[in-house]
Design a protein around this motif. Structure first.
Motif, PDB file in Angstrom:
ATOM      1  N   LEU A   1     -14.037  -8.580  16.398  1.00 41.49           N
ATOM      2  CA  LEU A   1     -14.018  -9.649  16.941  1.00 41.49           C
ATOM      3  C   LEU A   1     -15.093 -10.007  17.963  1.00 41.49           C
ATOM      4  CD1 LEU A   1     -10.235  -9.590  18.000  1.00 41.49           C
ATOM      5  CD2 LEU A   1     -11.152 -11.031  16.043  1.00 41.49           C
ATOM      6  N   ARG A   2     -15.729  -9.168  18.376  1.00 39.16           N
ATOM      7  CA  ARG A   2     -17.018  -9.164  19.070  1.00 39.16           C
ATOM      8  C   ARG A   2     -17.940  -9.710  18.182  1.00 39.16           C
ATOM      9  NH1 ARG A   2     -19.895  -4.084  21.948  1.00 39.16           N
ATOM     10  NH2 ARG A   2     -19.839  -3.685  19.534  1.00 39.16           N
ATOM     11  N   ALA A   3     -18.163  -9.130  16.784  1.00 41.59           N
ATOM     12  CA  ALA A   3     -19.245  -9.467  16.207  1.00 41.59           C
ATOM     13  C   ALA A   3     -18.880 -10.991  15.303  1.00 41.59           C
ATOM     14  CB  ALA A   3     -19.230  -8.542  14.949  1.00 41.59           C
ATOM     15  N   SER A   4     -17.695 -11.200  15.330  1.00 44.05           N
ATOM     16  CA  SER A   4     -17.231 -12.302  14.483  1.00 44.05           C
ATOM     17  C   SER A   4     -15.981 -13.034  15.072  1.00 44.05           C
ATOM     18  CB  SER A   4     -17.098 -12.098  13.171  1.00 44.05           C
ATOM     19  OG  SER A   4     -16.456 -13.375  12.237  1.00 44.05           O
ATOM     20  N   PRO A   5     -16.204 -13.784  16.177  1.00 44.98           N
ATOM     21  CA  PRO A   5     -14.643 -14.042  17.092  1.00 44.98           C
ATOM     22  C   PRO A   5     -14.069 -15.321  16.088  1.00 44.98           C
ATOM     23  CG  PRO A   5     -17.091 -14.679  18.178  1.00 44.98           C
ATOM     24  CD  PRO A   5     -17.446 -14.157  16.733  1.00 44.98           C
ATOM     25  N   GLY A   6     -12.919 -15.294  16.374  1.00 44.29           N
ATOM     26  CA  GLY A   6     -12.114 -16.296  15.654  1.00 44.29           C
ATOM     27  C   GLY A   6     -11.331 -15.798  14.376  1.00 44.29           C
TER      28      GLY A   6
ATOM     29  N   ALA B   1      -5.642 -12.278   7.999  1.00 38.55           N
ATOM     30  CA  ALA B   1      -5.974 -12.199   6.801  1.00 38.55           C
ATOM     31  C   ALA B   1      -7.332 -11.389   6.754  1.00 38.55           C
ATOM     32  CB  ALA B   1      -5.771 -13.323   5.809  1.00 38.55           C
ATOM     33  N   GLU B   2      -8.180 -12.155   7.384  1.00 33.42           N
ATOM     34  CA  GLU B   2      -9.555 -11.870   7.641  1.00 33.42           C
ATOM     35  C   GLU B   2      -9.682 -10.266   8.279  1.00 33.42           C
ATOM     36  OE1 GLU B   2     -12.108 -15.943   8.058  1.00 33.42           O
ATOM     37  OE2 GLU B   2     -10.764 -15.091   9.829  1.00 33.42           O
TER      38      GLU B   2
ATOM     39  N   LYS C   1      -3.478 -18.648  12.910  1.00 34.39           N
ATOM     40  CA  LYS C   1      -3.796 -18.035  14.357  1.00 34.39           C
ATOM     41  C   LYS C   1      -4.865 -17.058  14.283  1.00 34.39           C
ATOM     42  CE  LYS C   1      -0.545 -16.067  16.868  1.00 34.39           C
ATOM     43  NZ  LYS C   1       0.776 -15.075  17.444  1.00 34.39           N
ATOM     44  N   TYR C   2      -5.903 -17.822  15.233  1.00 34.80           N
ATOM     45  CA  TYR C   2      -7.198 -16.971  15.329  1.00 34.80           C
ATOM     46  C   TYR C   2      -7.327 -16.266  16.622  1.00 34.80           C
ATOM     47  CZ  TYR C   2      -7.935 -20.369  11.799  1.00 34.80           C
ATOM     48  OH  TYR C   2      -7.862 -21.487  10.667  1.00 34.80           O
ATOM     49  N   HIS C   3      -7.942 -14.862  16.316  1.00 28.50           N
ATOM     50  CA  HIS C   3      -8.252 -14.142  17.212  1.00 28.50           C
ATOM     51  C   HIS C   3      -9.511 -13.839  17.889  1.00 28.50           C
ATOM     52  CE1 HIS C   3      -4.791 -12.926  14.565  1.00 28.50           C
ATOM     53  NE2 HIS C   3      -4.151 -12.703  15.592  1.00 28.50           N
TER      54      HIS C   3
ATOM     55  N   THR D   1     -11.647 -28.538  15.187  1.00 24.21           N
ATOM     56  CA  THR D   1     -12.532 -27.072  15.013  1.00 24.21           C
ATOM     57  C   THR D   1     -11.672 -26.249  15.871  1.00 24.21           C
ATOM     58  OG1 THR D   1     -13.766 -27.618  17.102  1.00 24.21           O
ATOM     59  CG2 THR D   1     -14.881 -28.199  14.969  1.00 24.21           C
ATOM     60  N   ARG D   2     -11.983 -24.843  15.768  1.00 25.42           N
ATOM     61  CA  ARG D   2     -11.518 -23.988  16.765  1.00 25.42           C
ATOM     62  C   ARG D   2     -12.364 -23.466  17.496  1.00 25.42           C
ATOM     63  NH1 ARG D   2     -11.455 -21.129  11.375  1.00 25.42           N
ATOM     64  NH2 ARG D   2     -12.709 -19.102  11.708  1.00 25.42           N
ATOM     65  N   PRO D   3     -12.108 -22.576  18.802  1.00 26.53           N
ATOM     66  CA  PRO D   3     -13.046 -22.193  19.628  1.00 26.53           C
ATOM     67  C   PRO D   3     -13.819 -21.269  19.101  1.00 26.53           C
ATOM     68  CG  PRO D   3     -11.005 -22.279  20.529  1.00 26.53           C
ATOM     69  CD  PRO D   3     -11.016 -22.494  19.066  1.00 26.53           C
TER      70      PRO D   3
END
Length: 252
Positions: free
Chosen positions: A20-25, A29-30, A64-66, A107-109
């Motif tokens: 999540l640090r490398a690829s936020p949101g 599934a991802e 839901k995005y993390h 969009t998402r943050p």
């Protein structure tokens, strides 16, 4: 604090935070595609991380995005590591230029963080919208003035460093604003991104959520500035003390 150590004790959960640090949101599934376990297994790890406030989530439709929420880690560092290190008065802020694009609901943050503050809703709203309050806790600003819907931040040598233009206010609950960095100098094209503050009362505390949108690739350093500014906000509201959480410079 115990929940943080428990969450970090598992190598899978540490890998989730690294991802999540490398690829936020990222969606469930991802994240699940990166581990040799079921989605339910990954979901259980996410639940532990969320209980420890190490991740924040943003829901859009069915998804839901993390996001990594580094505030608890910063608080732990300030408590256990910070006192052992000599910290100078200041360090140069990370260079940042951002671009404004698209409406908030499309969009998402790019970056998201949450922080609990022991204060009233009125006090938090005042701290986010009052120029003198902003100058007290912003980690590098020397002063801040309001001109209509704009908060204009200046460095200690009186140079304009940042302009926030409020685009929509829901009193005591929500602030939507543009974010115009001016510290890169006149030769760098001026661009703006946007961010949202969301205030949620939680008994005698408030949960403050920050969402920052449209951060261009290579300019993710804005997150570090937010960590330091909101750490200063929490300290100022809870203790009345002005603490500038400036960058640390190693001595040689």
């Amino acid at each position: 604090m115990d929940s943080i150590f428990k969450a970090l004790a598992d190598p899978v959960r540490r890998q989730v935070l690294d991802s999540l640090r490398a690829s936020p949101g990222q969606s469930l599934a991802e994240l699940s595609d990166q581990f040799e376990m079921s989605r339910f297994g990954v979901m259980k790890h996410l639940g532990v991380l969320q209980d420890a406030r190490l991740i924040a989530t943003y829901k859009k439709g069915r998804f839901k995005y993390h996001y990594l929420n580094a505030v608890p880690l910063q608080e732990m560092t300030d408590r256990w590591i910070g006192p052992l290190l000599e910290q100078p008065a200041a360090r140069a802020v990370t260079d940042l230029k951002t671009q404004l694009e698209g409406p908030p609901d499309m969009t998402r943050p790019d970056f998201m963080m949450q922080i609990y503050i022991h204060c009233t809703q009125d006090a938090l709203w005042h701290a986010l919208t009052d120029p003198e309050a902003n100058a007290a806790y912003n980690f590098v600003a020397g002063s801040c003035v309001r001109e209509g819907s704009q908060l204009i931040f200046r460095t200690p040598d009186n140079a304009v460093m940042l302009i926030l233009t409020e685009t929509r206010l829901t009193p005591e609950t929500r602030v939507e604003s543009t974010f115009e960095p001016h510290w890169a100098g006149p030769d760098v094209p001026l661009t703006a991104s946007r961010f949202v503050y969301i205030i949620e009362p939680q008994g005698e505390n408030c949960l403050l959520t920050l969402e920052h949108y449209d951060i261009p690739a290579g300019q993710e350093g804005v997150a570090d500035g937010w960590h330091r500014t909101l750490a200063g906000l929490k300290t100022w509201l809870e203790t009345g003390q002005t603490v500038k959480f400036s960058h640390q410079t190693a001595e040689t």
